[in-house]
Enzyme design. Sequence first.
Site, short mmCIF file in Angstrom:
data_model
loop_
_atom_site.label_atom_id
_atom_site.label_comp_id
_atom_site.label_asym_id
_atom_site.label_seq_id
_atom_site.Cartn_x
_atom_site.Cartn_y
_atom_site.Cartn_z
N GLY A 1 14.03 17.29 -1.70
CA GLY A 1 12.96 17.70 -2.61
C GLY A 1 12.32 19.05 -2.29
O GLY A 1 11.38 19.45 -2.96
N ARG B 1 26.19 11.89 1.69
CA ARG B 1 25.83 12.58 2.93
C ARG B 1 25.38 11.51 3.93
O ARG B 1 25.07 10.38 3.53
CB ARG B 1 24.71 13.58 2.70
CG ARG B 1 23.46 12.94 2.15
CD ARG B 1 22.41 13.96 1.79
NE ARG B 1 21.30 13.31 1.12
CZ ARG B 1 20.34 13.93 0.47
NH1 ARG B 1 20.35 15.23 0.39
NH2 ARG B 1 19.36 13.28 -0.10
N ARG C 1 22.30 23.12 -8.28
CA ARG C 1 21.48 22.49 -7.24
C ARG C 1 21.59 23.22 -5.92
O ARG C 1 22.64 23.77 -5.59
CB ARG C 1 21.96 21.06 -6.96
CG ARG C 1 21.85 20.12 -8.10
CD ARG C 1 22.58 18.83 -7.71
NE ARG C 1 22.99 18.10 -8.87
CZ ARG C 1 22.44 16.96 -9.27
NH1 ARG C 1 21.47 16.43 -8.60
NH2 ARG C 1 22.88 16.36 -10.34
N CYS D 1 8.69 19.92 35.43
CA CYS D 1 7.67 18.91 35.17
C CYS D 1 6.64 19.37 34.16
O CYS D 1 5.65 18.69 33.93
CB CYS D 1 7.01 18.45 36.46
SG CYS D 1 6.16 19.78 37.32
N HIS E 1 10.03 10.68 -3.05
CA HIS E 1 9.71 11.67 -2.02
C HIS E 1 8.92 11.06 -0.87
O HIS E 1 9.25 11.24 0.30
CB HIS E 1 8.92 12.82 -2.66
CG HIS E 1 8.53 13.86 -1.69
ND1 HIS E 1 7.30 13.86 -1.09
CD2 HIS E 1 9.22 14.90 -1.17
CE1 HIS E 1 7.23 14.88 -0.26
NE2 HIS E 1 8.40 15.53 -0.29
N LYS F 1 25.68 19.22 0.76
CA LYS F 1 26.11 18.72 -0.55
C LYS F 1 27.47 19.31 -0.93
O LYS F 1 28.39 18.58 -1.31
CB LYS F 1 25.05 19.07 -1.60
CG LYS F 1 25.30 18.42 -2.95
CD LYS F 1 24.38 18.98 -4.01
CE LYS F 1 22.95 18.58 -3.83
NZ LYS F 1 22.62 17.30 -4.44
N SER G 1 10.21 22.79 41.45
CA SER G 1 9.99 22.13 40.17
C SER G 1 9.31 23.14 39.27
O SER G 1 8.26 23.68 39.61
CB SER G 1 9.12 20.89 40.37
OG SER G 1 8.84 20.32 39.11
N MET H 1 13.79 22.10 -2.22
CA MET H 1 14.26 23.25 -3.00
C MET H 1 14.51 22.81 -4.44
O MET H 1 14.22 21.68 -4.80
CB MET H 1 15.50 23.82 -2.34
CG MET H 1 15.17 24.46 -1.00
SD MET H 1 16.59 25.19 -0.23
CE MET H 1 17.58 23.79 0.17
N TYR I 1 16.93 17.56 37.34
CA TYR I 1 16.22 16.52 36.59
C TYR I 1 15.14 17.12 35.70
O TYR I 1 14.74 18.28 35.88
CB TYR I 1 15.59 15.48 37.53
CG TYR I 1 14.45 16.03 38.38
CD1 TYR I 1 13.15 16.08 37.89
CD2 TYR I 1 14.68 16.51 39.67
CE1 TYR I 1 12.11 16.58 38.65
CE2 TYR I 1 13.65 17.02 40.44
CZ TYR I 1 12.37 17.06 39.92
OH TYR I 1 11.34 17.57 40.66
C1 PEP Z 1 2.88 23.17 34.60
O1 PEP Z 1 2.18 24.15 34.75
O2 PEP Z 1 3.90 23.14 33.89
C2 PEP Z 1 2.51 21.90 35.24
C3 PEP Z 1 3.29 20.85 35.18
O3 PEP Z 1 1.30 21.84 35.83
P1 PEP Z 1 -0.08 21.66 35.07
O4 PEP Z 1 0.22 21.35 33.63
O5 PEP Z 1 -0.79 20.56 35.76
O6 PEP Z 1 -0.71 22.99 35.27
#
Ligand code: PEP
Length: 945
Positions: free
Chosen positions: A105, A340, A96, A899, A458, A26, A832, A107, A919
């Site tokens: 809303g 804003r 304000r 993963c 709100h 603000k 991974s 604060m 990745y």
């Molecule tokens: C992990 O541990 O992050 C994983 C991908 O394997 P899981 O969740 O199957 O143990």
Amino acid sequence: MTQYVYFFGDGKADGNKDMKELLGGKGSGLAEMTNAGLPVPPGFTISTRACNIYYERGGSLPPEVDEQTDGALARLEALMGKRLGDPADPLLVSVRSGAKFSMPGMMDTILNLGLNDRSVEGLKAKTGNGRFAKDSYRRFIQMYGNVVLGIEKDRFEHGLSAVKKKYKAAADLDLGEKALDEVIARYKEVVEEETHRPFPQDAREQLRGARDAVFKSWMNPRAITYRRLNDIPHDLGTAVNVQTMVFGNMGDTSATGVGFTRNPSTGAKEFYGEFLQNAQGEDVVAGIRTPHPIADLKKVMPAAYEQLREITTRLERHYKDVQDFEFTIQENKLYMLQTRNGKRTGLAAIHIAVDLVEEGVLTPREALMKVEPQALDQLLHPVFDPKERAKAKPAAKGLPASPGAATGAVVFTADDAVAWAQKGKRVLLVRMETVPDDIHGMSVAQGILTATGGMTSHAAVVGRQMGKPSIVGCGALEIDAKKKKLKVGKTVLEEGDPVSIDGSTGDVILKEMPTSPSEVLRVVAGRLKPSQSVLYQKFEKLLSWADEVRRLGIRANADIPRDAKVAFAFGARGIGLCRTEHMFFADGRLPHVVKMILSAARGQRGLDLTKRLKDRLAEARGSQAAEIRKELAKVRKEYGKHVADYTGALKKLLPMQRADFAGLFREMHGNPVTIRTLDPPLHEFLPKREELMVQVAVLRAKGEARNRRSIAEKEKLLRAVEELHEFNPMLGHRGCRLGITYPEITRMQARAIFEAALQVAKRGIPVKPEVMIPLVAHVEELKRQKQIVIEEAQAVLGKDGGGVEYLVGTMIEVPRGAVTADEVAREAEFFSFGTNDLTQMGFGLSRDDAAKFLLYYQEHGILEKDPFVSLDAAGVGQLVEIGVRKGRGVKPDLKIGVCGEHGGDPSSIHFFHKVGLNYVSCSPYRVPIARLAAAQAQLEKPVGD
Ligand code: PEP
Ligand code: MG
């Protein structure tokens, strides 16, 4: 000397739009608008730095803050030609909050500061409007009493109601000056009763009190909850804006309102907002009176309307984003109080970002930064089944505040919403109006429905931001929250009864309604052509810009071909994790899995002994050979059945797994598919111990003799379950430890993978299998499992490899694996990170049980976020960094991904980008989020450009 106070007024300001951190959104907006020559009431901003010092010192400020405030006030008084608290002609100010990120809303705000028993008379004399002066004073006492002095709002409401009743006034506006004098007297009594002091008459004391209250409101529970839900750090602090009051409540030539330069719900390019004539700002947002659409302003105050349009269009171009603005018109003169960047739904965000590029306002790269990755989730929400929707008769209609379909059991308080949700029920929160304190209930509800309030109330603002389908201002609802009853027309509903809302149209339907996928999902599923969906086209356009920018590859965690197909359609180019155990639960497979488990220990031992004896036999001669043959016969007798069961079960499972893997390869069209060998502890596939015990007891009670066979079977199973029982299964016989002790399982899985790969490759579809060994803590574990995989590959693919190129790698998910990643990398062809297990073991938190106290930790500020949702960069993140550094130290080009669940979490994605992963892999529905987050990470911290 540190500057704590920043002035704005008379066409120039100390601050500008780039000072959000210090002045809040603000404050920096007011400074920027002042510099741009817009009509902004002058004032000053006390910086977030002062707020942080206030907390560091336990609630006090250095004298410089007061000195600088006095200086700024003197400057303001000189500019306005009025003095704060002057009995003849008082300067009035608003106070304000305003943090770097808007927290609608959450604060506190105080208006009309500077009024007291004497200056109110000055205001009356100066404006010639006694009603207005008294109304302003009573509002001030009420707000100050509540916010600064901590008096319950109800105490004031009772006073007001009593006077309204006495004067037979239906609305606040019907009270005349005399009646308001009575209200003021009652309010002052309330203050004395509650604080044992008269209402403060010294305007400077009022100002200090208001400033401190705003600072304090930064740490009120609802603000803390809001920050937690929105990932806003707690140490930013809020600024305080002190600004000359302008009045929208000076009669019918005055008004106040709020608006957006585009529709924040749909993204349509239309001037959007609402206003109230003869009102003060909080009347619009509090949802007490239902405001008029902003288009009507054109009819009642055409000149101010045109000026507002012109200014806000300029502001949108200047800020290169949709503006959410507040204005007040005092006796036909327009003032801008705030601008804003506007909050918007995910749907609107996509339309606006792409439209602004098409209008030449933004570049594609700038547009990418305008969409919150998490907001894409909203586009992937279900909508009502169109046929059912067409048939359903709405019982009431409200304002469509946030799109999407929601069905749930009615609850009437935020606490009840939480209680029901904890029991696994889907709930719909129905309130007269929501208040910031309801935030916990709103966050668990499927949707929100209120009886009062406008599109900027709100419930509307917060519902939109959370992506919750929401309807507000639905006047037909008669809510009795105490009795937990809702009346709509003649129908009475009780807590728990089903209600559906269509947040896109405002329709309320008094029954449960089936939902169907979103428009984007329908295109992805092939049920709607891309050419029939403008939304999908824009969604894809934005994500295609993201793909051009990002450095991280995006894969999906998918176990079955159907999920892989969705993931590919969402843009995943590869599977980062196929949890093969999930296939074991499929129809018709579990009996074979159970058989495999029951026979594994003895079956494997039989196989091992036989092999050892046969090896010896090959070298043996004469009587020694005869001896070995005898031993072999003994082994066959003792273990033969187990070996047959074990290998038989594996043989049954092999073609099933092969078919699944072939499906995954086909759906990934030549992109890599990472398949993990069996991971979970074996008992997970067997019935629960207690259940079996009960079953045995029941069979016994029904007649031992009659049920002898079933009892024997169940008892055998029970013995196996007891044998497999572990106190810490997550740290027990799982992951590669299974494959090492039962190598035939790994062998079968590897064979299924390579047979599937060969099968698909022979049809001319390229395949890239990546076999992944889980839970490796020691390089030797990987080495041995890899050996088995390679043997099977050679056996299946033959010498020339059959045109299938494969990799064997490992998950890094045990801390020892991460810190010895250099050794592990000698064997691994890729890594991974399994950040779920890495968090569990690195943090010493059980994945299954930690929820009991993690919420407490977050609520009490020990942890900002759940480390299973968002990677703990400072701790577990170091294990990731060590793993990357050591792994690449040995193999500079080592392919590394993640993963764990964190692979779909935007802030974790920023971390993975920064540490140089190749990745991230996440659930199919989070792939779009990951694509955008990865692009934003690259735009913020470019690597490799
Ligand atoms: C992990 O541990 O992050 C994983 C991908 O394997 P899981 O969740 O199957 O143990
Ligand atoms: Mg794991």
